[in-house]
Design a protein around this motif. Structure first.
Motif, PDB file in Angstrom:
ATOM      1  N   UNK A 194      21.104 -48.475  15.615  1.00 48.95           N
ATOM      2  CA  UNK A 194      19.434 -48.728  15.673  1.00 48.95           C
ATOM      3  C   UNK A 194      19.147 -47.924  14.519  1.00 48.95           C
ATOM      4  N   UNK A 195      17.654 -48.851  13.864  1.00 50.18           N
ATOM      5  CA  UNK A 195      16.444 -48.091  12.625  1.00 50.18           C
ATOM      6  C   UNK A 195      16.320 -46.984  13.470  1.00 50.18           C
ATOM      7  N   UNK A 196      16.686 -45.714  11.799  1.00 49.76           N
ATOM      8  CA  UNK A 196      16.937 -45.972  10.819  1.00 49.76           C
ATOM      9  C   UNK A 196      18.737 -45.938  11.109  1.00 49.76           C
ATOM     10  N   UNK A 197      19.703 -46.531  10.075  1.00 47.13           N
ATOM     11  CA  UNK A 197      20.456 -46.145  10.049  1.00 47.13           C
ATOM     12  C   UNK A 197      20.758 -44.882   9.377  1.00 47.13           C
ATOM     13  N   UNK A 198      20.253 -43.824   9.168  1.00 43.66           N
ATOM     14  CA  UNK A 198      20.334 -42.437   8.430  1.00 43.66           C
ATOM     15  C   UNK A 198      21.491 -41.621   8.542  1.00 43.66           C
ATOM     16  N   UNK A 199      21.751 -41.420  10.190  1.00 46.02           N
ATOM     17  CA  UNK A 199      22.943 -40.666   9.984  1.00 46.02           C
ATOM     18  C   UNK A 199      24.012 -40.950  11.092  1.00 46.02           C
ATOM     19  N   UNK A 200      24.203 -42.367  10.538  1.00 41.53           N
ATOM     20  CA  UNK A 200      25.904 -42.981  11.832  1.00 41.53           C
ATOM     21  C   UNK A 200      26.549 -42.926  10.523  1.00 41.53           C
ATOM     22  N   UNK A 201      26.349 -42.814   9.694  1.00 39.71           N
ATOM     23  CA  UNK A 201      28.044 -43.260   8.200  1.00 39.71           C
ATOM     24  C   UNK A 201      28.888 -41.477   8.020  1.00 39.71           C
ATOM     25  N   UNK A 202      30.207 -41.481   8.836  1.00 42.52           N
ATOM     26  CA  UNK A 202      30.810 -40.842   8.620  1.00 42.52           C
ATOM     27  C   UNK A 202      31.443 -39.728   7.735  1.00 42.52           C
ATOM     28  N   UNK A 203      29.902 -39.977   7.043  1.00 47.67           N
ATOM     29  CA  UNK A 203      30.043 -38.682   5.243  1.00 47.67           C
ATOM     30  C   UNK A 203      29.429 -37.798   6.280  1.00 47.67           C
ATOM     31  N   UNK A 204      28.100 -38.139   7.522  1.00 46.50           N
ATOM     32  CA  UNK A 204      28.163 -37.348   7.916  1.00 46.50           C
ATOM     33  C   UNK A 204      28.541 -36.488   8.867  1.00 46.50           C
ATOM     34  N   UNK A 205      29.282 -36.881   9.710  1.00 42.99           N
ATOM     35  CA  UNK A 205      29.637 -36.482  10.598  1.00 42.99           C
ATOM     36  C   UNK A 205      30.887 -35.860  10.412  1.00 42.99           C
ATOM     37  N   UNK A 206      31.345 -36.074   9.123  1.00 44.43           N
ATOM     38  CA  UNK A 206      32.638 -35.134   8.298  1.00 44.43           C
ATOM     39  C   UNK A 206      31.703 -33.597   7.576  1.00 44.43           C
ATOM     40  N   UNK A 207      31.096 -33.562   7.198  1.00 45.87           N
ATOM     41  CA  UNK A 207      30.401 -32.763   7.260  1.00 45.87           C
ATOM     42  C   UNK A 207      29.895 -31.644   7.994  1.00 45.87           C
ATOM     43  N   UNK A 208      29.978 -32.133   9.429  1.00 45.31           N
ATOM     44  CA  UNK A 208      29.047 -30.800  10.325  1.00 45.31           C
ATOM     45  C   UNK A 208      30.349 -29.986  10.388  1.00 45.31           C
ATOM     46  N   UNK A 209      31.275 -30.209  10.174  1.00 45.35           N
ATOM     47  CA  UNK A 209      32.780 -28.465   9.968  1.00 45.35           C
ATOM     48  C   UNK A 209      32.163 -27.316   9.008  1.00 45.35           C
ATOM     49  N   UNK A 210      30.632 -27.571   8.199  1.00 43.26           N
ATOM     50  CA  UNK A 210      30.399 -26.704   7.428  1.00 43.26           C
ATOM     51  C   UNK A 210      29.628 -26.007   8.469  1.00 43.26           C
ATOM     52  N   UNK A 211      29.346 -25.954   9.157  1.00 42.98           N
ATOM     53  CA  UNK A 211      28.531 -25.958  10.900  1.00 42.98           C
ATOM     54  C   UNK A 211      30.101 -25.280  11.706  1.00 42.98           C
ATOM     55  N   UNK A 212      30.312 -26.041  11.903  1.00 45.91           N
ATOM     56  CA  UNK A 212      31.495 -26.094  13.235  1.00 45.91           C
ATOM     57  C   UNK A 212      33.331 -25.434  13.188  1.00 45.91           C
ATOM     58  N   UNK A 213      33.258 -25.522  11.830  1.00 44.89           N
ATOM     59  CA  UNK A 213      34.504 -24.921  10.930  1.00 44.89           C
ATOM     60  C   UNK A 213      35.467 -25.926  10.720  1.00 44.89           C
TER      61      UNK A 213
END
Length: 172
Positions: free
Chosen positions: A114-133
């Motif tokens: 759904x709009x806004x489509x700002x956080x469904x890109x895989x690059x954001x999901x991958x970046x969570x490793x900076x927080x969770x390891x």
């Protein structure tokens, strides 16, 4: 004990609201000829539908909402385990939910874009490793369960993905 094999059928209709789907049946799952799951309640979410490993009957998310998943807002949503995906803390809740499922559970996953489509890109999901390891993100969890096309989430799109927890070699 010997169990006979049974063939089950899943028919999925899914899209992105207003561009490829406008009615709740355009966002549905029909299991063995019976439509029990439709649409969503919160949007910007991933909807999980769970099936018992022996009966292949869908599992209701009522009356207790697992891991804080969304409430059922209308009929045909009581089988949805729906979670926001738009922040790293929401994606961690999804990871914990998937880890909690018993081995053998069949899991269907639908991205509700759904709009806004700002956080469904895989690059954001991958970046969570900076927080969770290293190797610890929703991206890596879905990859572990066999969602090999996850890297295609580089632009606005949706997905349907299904796996059996703990048995990726037989059920693909």
């Amino acid at each position: 004990w010997t169990y006979s094999q049974k063939e089950n059928n899943i028919y999925v209709s899914h899209g992105i609201y207003t561009s490829s789907g406008t009615e709740e049946t355009h966002f549905s799952i029909t299991t063995n000829g019976e439509m029990k799951m439709r649409s969503a309640c919160i949007g910007r979410s991933i909807i999980f539908n769970l099936y018992d490993s022996l009966t292949f009957e869908p599992i209701k998310n009522t009356p207790v909402k697992a891991f804080g998943s969304a409430d059922s807002c209308a009929p045909y949503r009581e089988y949805n385990f729906e979670f926001y995906y738009y922040s790293h803390s929401n994606r961690k809740i999804i990871m914990d939910f998937l880890d909690s499922l018993p081995k053998g559970t069949f899991v269907a996953a639908r991205l509700n874009a759904d709009r806004p489509y700002d956080s469904l890109l895989v690059k954001y999901w991958k970046a969570d490793t900076a927080i969770y390891g290293s190797g610890n993100s929703l991206y890596h969890s879905l990859l572990k369960y066999g969602f090999y096309d996850i890297d295609s989430l580089t632009r606005t799109r949706t997905f349907f993905f299904m796996f059996q927890k703990g048995d990726s070699s037989v059920f693909k």
